[in-house]
Motif scaffolding. Structure first.
Motif, PDB file in Angstrom:
ATOM      1  N   ARG A 351       0.845  -1.202   0.000  1.00 29.89           N
ATOM      2  CA  ARG A 351       0.000   0.000   0.000  1.00 29.89           C
ATOM      3  C   ARG A 351       0.879   1.251   0.000  1.00 29.89           C
ATOM      4  O   ARG A 351       2.082   1.191   0.258  1.00 29.89           O
ATOM      5  CB  ARG A 351      -0.923   0.027   1.222  1.00 29.89           C
ATOM      6  CG  ARG A 351      -0.213   0.228   2.547  1.00 29.89           C
ATOM      7  CD  ARG A 351      -1.227   0.427   3.680  1.00 29.89           C
ATOM      8  NE  ARG A 351      -0.585   0.588   4.980  1.00 29.89           N
ATOM      9  CZ  ARG A 351      -0.126   1.749   5.459  1.00 29.89           C
ATOM     10  NH1 ARG A 351      -0.230   2.866   4.725  1.00 29.89           N
ATOM     11  NH2 ARG A 351       0.439   1.807   6.660  1.00 29.89           N
ATOM     12  N   GLU A 352       0.243   2.403  -0.286  1.00 29.55           N
ATOM     13  CA  GLU A 352       0.961   3.676  -0.287  1.00 29.55           C
ATOM     14  C   GLU A 352       1.082   4.217   1.140  1.00 29.55           C
ATOM     15  O   GLU A 352       0.253   3.909   2.008  1.00 29.55           O
ATOM     16  CB  GLU A 352       0.191   4.710  -1.134  1.00 29.55           C
ATOM     17  CG  GLU A 352      -0.094   4.278  -2.559  1.00 29.55           C
ATOM     18  CD  GLU A 352       1.107   4.483  -3.480  1.00 29.55           C
ATOM     19  OE1 GLU A 352       2.120   5.056  -3.012  1.00 29.55           O
ATOM     20  OE2 GLU A 352       1.019   4.064  -4.642  1.00 29.55           O
ATOM     21  N   ASN A 354       0.478   6.958   3.886  1.00 31.08           N
ATOM     22  CA  ASN A 354      -0.482   8.053   4.015  1.00 31.08           C
ATOM     23  C   ASN A 354       0.264   9.349   4.345  1.00 31.08           C
ATOM     24  O   ASN A 354       1.474   9.336   4.574  1.00 31.08           O
ATOM     25  CB  ASN A 354      -1.563   7.740   5.057  1.00 31.08           C
ATOM     26  CG  ASN A 354      -0.998   7.553   6.456  1.00 31.08           C
ATOM     27  OD1 ASN A 354      -0.096   8.292   6.877  1.00 31.08           O
ATOM     28  ND2 ASN A 354      -1.521   6.563   7.186  1.00 31.08           N
ATOM     29  N   ASP A 356       0.355  11.415   6.949  1.00 32.29           N
ATOM     30  CA  ASP A 356       1.021  11.486   8.258  1.00 32.29           C
ATOM     31  C   ASP A 356       2.307  10.661   8.250  1.00 32.29           C
ATOM     32  O   ASP A 356       3.335  11.078   8.813  1.00 32.29           O
ATOM     33  CB  ASP A 356       0.089  10.985   9.364  1.00 32.29           C
ATOM     34  CG  ASP A 356      -1.031  11.963   9.655  1.00 32.29           C
ATOM     35  OD1 ASP A 356      -0.884  13.153   9.293  1.00 32.29           O
ATOM     36  OD2 ASP A 356      -2.053  11.543  10.235  1.00 32.29           O
ATOM     37  N   GLU A 357       2.260   9.494   7.634  1.00 34.35           N
ATOM     38  CA  GLU A 357       3.458   8.646   7.553  1.00 34.35           C
ATOM     39  C   GLU A 357       4.553   9.312   6.724  1.00 34.35           C
ATOM     40  O   GLU A 357       5.739   9.225   7.049  1.00 34.35           O
ATOM     41  CB  GLU A 357       3.080   7.276   6.961  1.00 34.35           C
ATOM     42  CG  GLU A 357       2.240   6.425   7.894  1.00 34.35           C
ATOM     43  CD  GLU A 357       1.633   5.204   7.208  1.00 34.35           C
ATOM     44  OE1 GLU A 357       1.295   4.239   7.913  1.00 34.35           O
ATOM     45  OE2 GLU A 357       1.472   5.229   5.965  1.00 34.35           O
TER      46      GLU A 357
END
Length: 378
Positions: A351-352, A354, A356-357
């Motif tokens: 997954r990509e 987000n 905040d990450e």
């Protein structure tokens, strides 16, 4: 008022395992000779004096020797801000002690921007000292959720209480939209959030920037990057490095000239077949060699070094191996560390990242890059 504007010294820089201190000392000795013969009214250094947060002792000694000459012997008022490679706290330490000697160092980011004022025959000249702005620190300082760096810097400018009838200079270390980057200052940007709209600087008579290593102006001559002290990557081989001599008269009357010094060793790219390259004139310059041979030359680097001792990198654009590498979706030499991590994360987690990450990853890379100085981060 005559001002010398410089930035991005990166003292202690290491490129491809080559320590650049002798080259930096060579340039700075010429700067001292110039200032001895042609004194200026103020020296401005717009960040990244060092190449990492904890510089080696030799780098500290070189900077101390240089600033001691300028401030104590030549009595030239000197204004310094921290860049993203500097330790803000280490630079800030001497600020209070030495400000009485006209050495003003603004290292730690604060909600109030320090102003240093001088007077000449035309009136007041105000210097606003804005060290490198970390997005998270700015958010904590103001208790606001900023969308991008333009909003952050606009907030700092809003709090400066600028009198537009006076001459005002902003000293900052940022990416301004429209500036040309090089490999030695990869941007850690998320969706373009790191770039600043140049229109917010309209209130200033001169913007003394650091961060981008290519000497350049943005939109007008008053928004200026003087460029780095030396060439710090082969993508900069075509740059003409130097410093800005800024001559201020009455408001609106400003003249900028480029001051250039001779380098000890240039940084160049040479290209050709192996036999042709080996017949070129010997040089001690730092070289990136592009060999057009289809087959890799056995012991090619060692053979080149026998004639050119400072060959730092070697490329075979026509070899089969290199063609296979180029067939990859992205060229890892030309993308940011954050994007590399995003690719890795997606491969592992499926997954990509987000938003905040991404912000967390960006802050981690900023710390890592500020504490390292080698070819990995050129």
């Amino acid at each position: 008022m005559k001002i010398l504007h410089t930035a991005d010294w990166h003292i202690g820089k290491i490129i491809y395992g080559e320590y650049m201190l002798d080259d930096q000392r060579y340039i700075l000795s010429q700067l001292l000779n110039y200032l001895k013969e042609e004194p200026v009214d103020a020296l401005v250094i717009s960040g990244d004096l060092y190449d990492r947060a904890v510089p080696p002792a030799e780098a500290i000694n070189l900077l101390n020797e240089t600033l001691s000459k300028i401030v104590l012997e030549f009595r030239i008022p000197t204004i310094i801000i921290s860049g993203n490679h500097d330790s803000a706290e280490r630079l800030e330490f001497l600020n209070g002690i030495l400000s009485g000697m006209d050495l003003h160092i603004e290292g730690v980011l604060k909600d109030e921007v320090k102003k240093v004022t001088y007077t000449d025959e035309y009136g007041l000249v105000n210097f606003f000292l804005l060290p490198y702005v970390d997005f998270f620190k700015a958010r904590d300082l103001f208790g606001m959720n900023f969308k991008n760096k333009t909003e952050v810097i606009s907030k700092f400018i809003e709090k400066m209480s600028i009198d537009e009838n006076e001459r005002n200079i902003l000293v900052a270390h940022e990416y301004v939209l429209g500036g040309e980057e090089s490999e030695s200052e990869r941007v850690l940007s998320i969706g373009g959030s790191e770039y600043i709209e140049p229109s917010i600087f309209e209130v200033f008579d001169y913007v003394a920037l650091g961060h981008l290593h290519r000497p350049q102006n943005i939109l007008s001559q008053k928004i200026c990057y003087p460029g780095s002290l030396l060439k710090y990557s082969f993508s900069e081989s075509y740059h003409e490095k130097g410093m800005n001599i800024v001559d201020f008269k009455e408001k609106g009357n400003i003249n900028i000239q480029k001051l250039r010094f001779k380098v000890k060793r240039d940084m160049r790219v040479i290209k050709g077949f192996f036999k042709e390259v080996m017949e070129k004139e010997q040089t001690d310059d730092y070289l990136h060699v592009i060999l057009e041979d289809e087959n890799i030359v056995v012991e090619g680097m060692n053979k080149l070094k026998s004639r050119f001792p400072n060959v730092l990198s070697l490329e075979y654009p026509n070899s089969k191996t290199n063609k296979n590498i180029k067939s990859l979706e992205k060229d890892i030499q030309k993308i940011s560390p954050i994007e590399l991590f995003e690719i890795f994360f997606k491969e592992v987690k499926g997954r990509e990242l987000n938003l905040d990450e991404k912000e967390i990853v960006k802050s981690v890379f900023e710390v890592v890059i500020s504490e390292r100085s080698d070819e990995v981060w050129n």
